[in-house]
Structure formats: C-alpha cells, structure tokens
Motif scaffolding. Sequence first.
Motif, PDB file in Angstrom:
ATOM      1  N   GLU A 127      19.313  45.108 -46.985  1.00  0.00           N
ATOM      2  CA  GLU A 127      20.408  45.499 -47.873  1.00  0.00           C
ATOM      3  C   GLU A 127      20.195  46.878 -48.480  1.00  0.00           C
ATOM      4  O   GLU A 127      21.169  47.597 -48.742  1.00  0.00           O
ATOM      5  CB  GLU A 127      20.591  44.443 -48.957  1.00  0.00           C
ATOM      6  N   GLN A 130      21.130  49.234 -45.710  1.00  0.00           N
ATOM      7  CA  GLN A 130      22.573  49.120 -45.505  1.00  0.00           C
ATOM      8  C   GLN A 130      23.317  49.897 -46.590  1.00  0.00           C
ATOM      9  O   GLN A 130      24.335  50.558 -46.312  1.00  0.00           O
ATOM     10  CB  GLN A 130      22.999  47.658 -45.534  1.00  0.00           C
ATOM     11  N   ARG A 297      21.198  40.260 -42.535  1.00  0.00           N
ATOM     12  CA  ARG A 297      21.318  39.727 -43.910  1.00  0.00           C
ATOM     13  C   ARG A 297      21.838  38.292 -43.892  1.00  0.00           C
ATOM     14  O   ARG A 297      21.391  37.456 -44.689  1.00  0.00           O
ATOM     15  CB  ARG A 297      22.177  40.655 -44.774  1.00  0.00           C
ATOM     16  N   ARG A 374      25.438  42.252 -52.555  1.00  0.00           N
ATOM     17  CA  ARG A 374      23.975  42.231 -52.630  1.00  0.00           C
ATOM     18  C   ARG A 374      23.504  40.844 -53.043  1.00  0.00           C
ATOM     19  O   ARG A 374      24.132  40.200 -53.883  1.00  0.00           O
ATOM     20  CB  ARG A 374      23.498  43.290 -53.629  1.00  0.00           C
TER      21      ARG A 374
END
Length: 445
Positions: A127, A130, A297, A374
Amino acid sequence: MSGMLDSDTRLTTDTGAEVAVAGMLGAGGQGEVYRVKTPTGDKALKWYYPACATAEQRTIVEGLVGRDFDDDRFLWPHAFVTGGRSGGFGYLMDIRPDRYQGLPALFRRQLRTSPLALVTAGLNMVEAYQSLHSRGIAYRDISWGNIFFDPDNGDVLVCDNDNAVSEGDSTGISGTMEFMAPELVRGDSGAVPGTQTDLHSLSVLLFMLLMNHHPLKGRAELEIRCLDEAAEKRLYGKRPVFVFDPLNDENRPDPVEHGTVLATWATAPPVLQKLFTQNFTEGLHDGMRRVRETQWRHALSEVRDTIVVCAECGRQNMTEPQSSTPGVCWSCGRTLILPPRLVVTTLRPKVERNLRLRRAARVYAHHLVAEPVRHRYDDATLVAELVEHPQKPGKYGLANRSAESWTARKADGTVQQVAPGQSVPLRSGLEMQMGSAARAVVSAD
C-alpha cells in the motif's frame, strides 16, 4: 566517526531556516546522514558525497521536496539544504524511530517476529508503494535496503526516497541488480525503470519477506563459481527461472542448502503461491502479467484475517482464506482447529470478507468498506472485537467498539440491539447489521 560535516556546522534550508549539525548517524552509497537541530526539533539530514552531488541529483531532490508528499510510511525529503565549506547540498527528513528494523536482521534471524506481523508488513509495503505510484512517482530502487519494519506489528517505513522520480523520467538510478526487472538487467532497448518495473521489485521483496529467500536463487546460483556481474545478469536477466516454476525444475531449491525456503513455501497459502508463481513465470517475460498492487493487497489482507493459532503449540499459521480444510501446524505438525468464521459483506458495492474469530480477533473500519484506501490496524479504527465473558470462562461474544448501534438476529430469530460498548454472545448463525456499512454472519466450518 568522522564525516564531511563537523558538529555545529550551520546550514540553510530552501525556506531560509538555519540548521545545526549535531552528530553523524550513518553513511551509505550516496552520502552521509546526520542528526541536525532545526527550529521545529531534531531532524535527519542526508548530505551527498561530492561525486553524487550532481546537478541531476539536485534537480531530483528539489522536485521531491516541491511535491510536498505527506505520508507517514515514508521518510520523505521535506526541505532542501545547502551550505558548508564544500558548497554541497542535501535534504531534511524525519528521524527513523528505533522500533523500525532493517530486513537484513530478519534474514539473519536476529529479530523476533510473527507471521501476523510479517503479513501485515507485506500489506503495508504494497500500500505504501501503491500510494507513491498513484501520484505518478516510480520508486525505481525497491529493495531490502530501503525499507524498515516494526517486527511487533508490521508497520513499515520507506527510506532513501531521493531516487524516486516522476513516471517516464529517464534520470536517476535503475535499481539494485537482485531486485531489478529482467528487461532492465538485460538492458533491453526501450526498457526504462518505472512503476511497471517496480512491480517486479516489489514481488521480489515480498517473497524475501515471507519466504526468507530470493525467488531466483536455486540450484543455478550454486553452480556459479564466481558470482560476478556477468553471472548476475544471467541469473536475474538473461536466464531467470523461478525456484518453484511448475514447468521448469532446473532452478529448484537444493534440499541441503535451501531448506528454509522449501519449508516456508510449503506453509504458504495457495492464494499467495499462485500470485508468486504468476509473477515469476509469466511476469518475468511479460511486464503486463506482473501482479498488481491491488492483487497483492487483496490476497495479503485475506491471509492476515485468516491466520490461526495452533491449539497445541501456540504458533501462528497462515491458512487459505476460502478453505474449510484445517491443514497442519508448520511447527508441531498437529492438525489445526479452525475458529468460527465471521463473514462480513459490504452493502454497496457488495464485497465479502472472511475473518477467523481467533482469540482477541478484531474487526476494523476497512473491513466495512468495499475498497479501502488503506488498511489500518489500530485502536482508532477498531469497530468490533472478540471478548471473553467475565463470569463464564470459555464463553465469547463480539463487542461493539464502533460509534453506531448494531441490530443482531440470533439463530432462533430473536433480535437484539447492540449499543456501542455492549456485546452479543457468539453463536453459529448469528447475523448482525453493523451500522449502515455492512452486515456480518457467524459461520462454523
């Protein structure tokens, strides 16, 4: 330790603030890092060696500072600094807290950690990068040397961000050989570092984090007498072969030399094995077949939610998220006992998540959102947790830690309102409307 800057050296930031060197923290390939006193408290200063203090590097750093990127997972450059006798330059960043440890210590087995923390760290890494990629920035040097993690909870911190550049920019470095995409190692015409090659580096990093081994280092490496640059190019670029390639066994791990990766791969859930296999077979030859951050993820968050504790030895085990087959403990070999499953379904759009209700299991705000920005695992985002009855040991309930009331429907059809702070007894078939965001059902496999 002596360095380029003496203690009490006065330097100036791009905003005109004065900073004073307090001492040296360390040194790397591009420069030295110092603790400095600033008007807003102690910070870290990276100061470039003269050979690295190029006009190109200055442009990169000034551009990164100008982006004003604010993300607590990065030690991002937030002020450009000049001065000193040499007329050099550097940048300010926050000081890395002591709780964050380097991956080399993990690979040497010098850290005490857990599968839960490692999977969380992997998810946080994905994350973090990303987030960077979504802003049009390619990191270009993802490797074990540029990221730190907290072995207790899996928090991560990305360092050395002064090599990150805008997607498509040809300036800067290409990466670290072991982590570079094969086309960059070979020097293919038109191949440039970017977010697409970052995906390969990220998958290598994840494999090393979870398997404690490099995905391309098997028997082929053992047959190399001198691991020089030419040999590395063959291993990582010209003839890369995944150590668990299902169609090519020429680079299989050696049972004597590579026992660790054979054991860790055997304990990895199929959902992770499948993604690693895709990335290091098809993805080695076709960049468009590399595993995307969204795929990583999703898989890592599912695996984290379904980690269970062995009832015999107390060790944590990763399990296949959608499977009701318990498997055996990697440590003691006993058959695992799977706790009840909490199936959480978001309402709009409809997305289903499965959480194993192990002891002290928790539900967080991101579980109630179809596509969270997130994943956060802290008290501020807690919405529910498994609690033991204070007068009845062995009896458990799900406590409401959110700000909204739930509506719970038991298997016998009775309905109960569960206000914030209250709990509802845990029974198979229990259905809950968890506020306005999602519904949940308790299921026993």
